[in-house]
Design an enzyme around this catalytic site. Structure first.
Site, short mmCIF file in Angstrom:
data_model
loop_
_atom_site.label_atom_id
_atom_site.label_comp_id
_atom_site.label_asym_id
_atom_site.label_seq_id
_atom_site.Cartn_x
_atom_site.Cartn_y
_atom_site.Cartn_z
N LEU A 196 46.91 46.72 44.62
CA LEU A 196 46.80 46.48 43.17
C LEU A 196 48.04 45.71 42.73
CD1 LEU A 196 45.20 46.91 40.64
CD2 LEU A 196 46.01 49.25 40.54
N HIS A 197 47.96 44.39 42.82
CA HIS A 197 49.08 43.49 42.50
C HIS A 197 48.85 42.87 41.12
CE1 HIS A 197 46.54 40.02 43.50
NE2 HIS A 197 46.06 40.80 44.45
N ALA A 198 49.70 41.93 40.75
CA ALA A 198 49.67 41.39 39.38
C ALA A 198 48.32 40.81 38.98
CB ALA A 198 50.77 40.34 39.22
N ALA A 235 45.77 43.61 38.71
CA ALA A 235 46.11 44.46 37.56
C ALA A 235 45.72 43.77 36.25
CB ALA A 235 47.59 44.80 37.57
N GLU A 292 38.76 39.36 45.72
CA GLU A 292 39.65 38.61 46.64
C GLU A 292 39.09 38.57 48.04
OE1 GLU A 292 43.43 40.54 46.21
OE2 GLU A 292 43.66 39.76 44.20
#
Length: 90
Positions: free
Chosen positions: A17-19, A22, A90
């Protein structure tokens, strides 16, 4: 905190859960009329805040619980669950 509904989900994408992920989650949560929350290991973050989400530090494989305060937001909850299950596209 009283929640109307919640879903327990596992972060499946390799980057966690990256930028970017998020931000996608916060955008969906922002469409809710009530509160949307993410919990991990006893810590709670406001799902409408990308920065709050990032403070939870959720790498791949992390189990989170997403909850809503208002039953009317069940569609938002399901859309967030689908986003997480899809690996944030992704």
């Amino acid at each position: 905190m009283t929640t109307a509904q919640s879903r327990t989900l596992r972060i499946v994408n390799d980057l966690g859960l990256h930028a970017r992920s998020a931000a996608k989650m916060a955008k969906l949560a922002g469409e809710a009329s009530g509160g949307v929350w993410i919990m991990k290991n006893g810590n709670t973050a406001d799902a409408t805040s990308m920065l709050d989400i990032l403070t939870l530090a959720c790498p791949a494989g992390t189990e989170i619980t997403v909850s809503i305060d208002d039953e009317a937001d069940v569609n938002t909850l399901e859309r967030i669950a689908a986003l997480v299950r899809s690996g944030f596209g992704e």
